[in-house]
Design an enzyme around this catalytic site. Structure first.
Site, mmCIF file in Angstrom:
data_model
loop_
_atom_site.group_PDB
_atom_site.id
_atom_site.type_symbol
_atom_site.label_atom_id
_atom_site.label_comp_id
_atom_site.label_asym_id
_atom_site.label_seq_id
_atom_site.Cartn_x
_atom_site.Cartn_y
_atom_site.Cartn_z
ATOM 1 N N HIS A 56 1.215 -1.580 -0.097
ATOM 2 C CA HIS A 56 -0.305 -0.250 0.260
ATOM 3 C C HIS A 56 1.239 0.821 -0.301
ATOM 4 C CE1 HIS A 56 -3.767 -1.657 1.510
ATOM 5 N NE2 HIS A 56 -3.407 -2.717 1.180
ATOM 6 N N GLU A 58 0.870 3.745 1.205
ATOM 7 C CA GLU A 58 1.078 4.357 2.845
ATOM 8 C C GLU A 58 1.835 3.637 3.486
ATOM 9 O OE1 GLU A 58 -3.857 4.645 2.357
ATOM 10 O OE2 GLU A 58 -2.465 3.496 1.659
ATOM 11 N N CYS A 86 -6.289 2.297 4.495
ATOM 12 C CA CYS A 86 -7.477 1.037 5.575
ATOM 13 C C CYS A 86 -7.141 1.117 6.982
ATOM 14 C CB CYS A 86 -7.309 -0.274 4.106
ATOM 15 S SG CYS A 86 -5.222 -0.390 5.119
ATOM 16 N N CYS A 89 -3.409 0.464 7.634
ATOM 17 C CA CYS A 89 -2.979 1.479 6.926
ATOM 18 C C CYS A 89 -2.560 2.471 8.082
ATOM 19 C CB CYS A 89 -2.334 2.101 5.856
ATOM 20 S SG CYS A 89 -2.088 1.104 4.213
#
Length: 170
Positions: A56, A58, A86, A89
């Site tokens: 991801h 992040e 999410c 994260c």
């Protein structure tokens, strides 16, 4: 005069477009400290046969933050992301001590920022993180609408997020 949050979100949107141009999920994230971008990431791994749920934007930005040698106060760091982080994260950002999260488009399927932190263990509930939603939302929404409209894209194609996104008016 353009708002500071909009200036940095534009930078995250550039990264999201870069991911989208590669047919990856269009998420870009930057970490800003003292008015400077100190780390960034784009979503990768969504084109694989078995998509990576660890790559991801992040998380990549947080890993890059760990590589910086300059001393920083993480409570003064702001994350800018084109999609609401999410739960994975969001948890990493809380544990990492990031002070502010600014996002563009809400993740109707997996966004973690709206969870009731008062019911979470101590590590998470007392973080003091500030959350600022919907900065340049329409621009990010446009990237996600384009992504989910591509017939060759499989990643999250039949998901609640895709359905929610494609139902949004411009």
């Amino acid at each position: 005069m353009t708002d500071t949050h909009e200036i940095f979100m534009q930078k995250a949107l550039v990264l999201a477009r870069e991911a989208s141009d590669r047919d990856e999920f269009p998420v870009g994230a930057i970490l800003v400290y003292d008015g400077l971008v100190i780390a960034q990431g784009i979503r990768t791994g969504t084109r694989q046969t078995v998509p990576s749920e660890l790559a991801h934007a992040e998380m990549i930005a947080l890993r890059r933050l760990e590589e910086t040698s300059q001393p920083i106060d993480r409570g003064e760091v702001t994350l800018y992301a084109t999609l609401e982080p999410c739960l994975m994260c969001f948890g990493a950002l809380l544990i990492g001590g990031i002070g502010t999260i600014v996002y563009a488009y809400e993740d109707a399927m997996g966004g973690g920022t709206a969870c009731d932190r008062s019911k979470l263990p101590e590590l998470y509930k007392n973080s003091g993180v500030r959350i600022i939603p919907h900065v340049l939302r329409q621009e990010s929404l446009g990237l996600f609408k384009d992504y989910f409209s591509r017939p060759h894209i499989d990643y999250w194609q039949d998901s609640l997020l895709a359905e929610y996104t494609l139902a949004q008016s411009d």
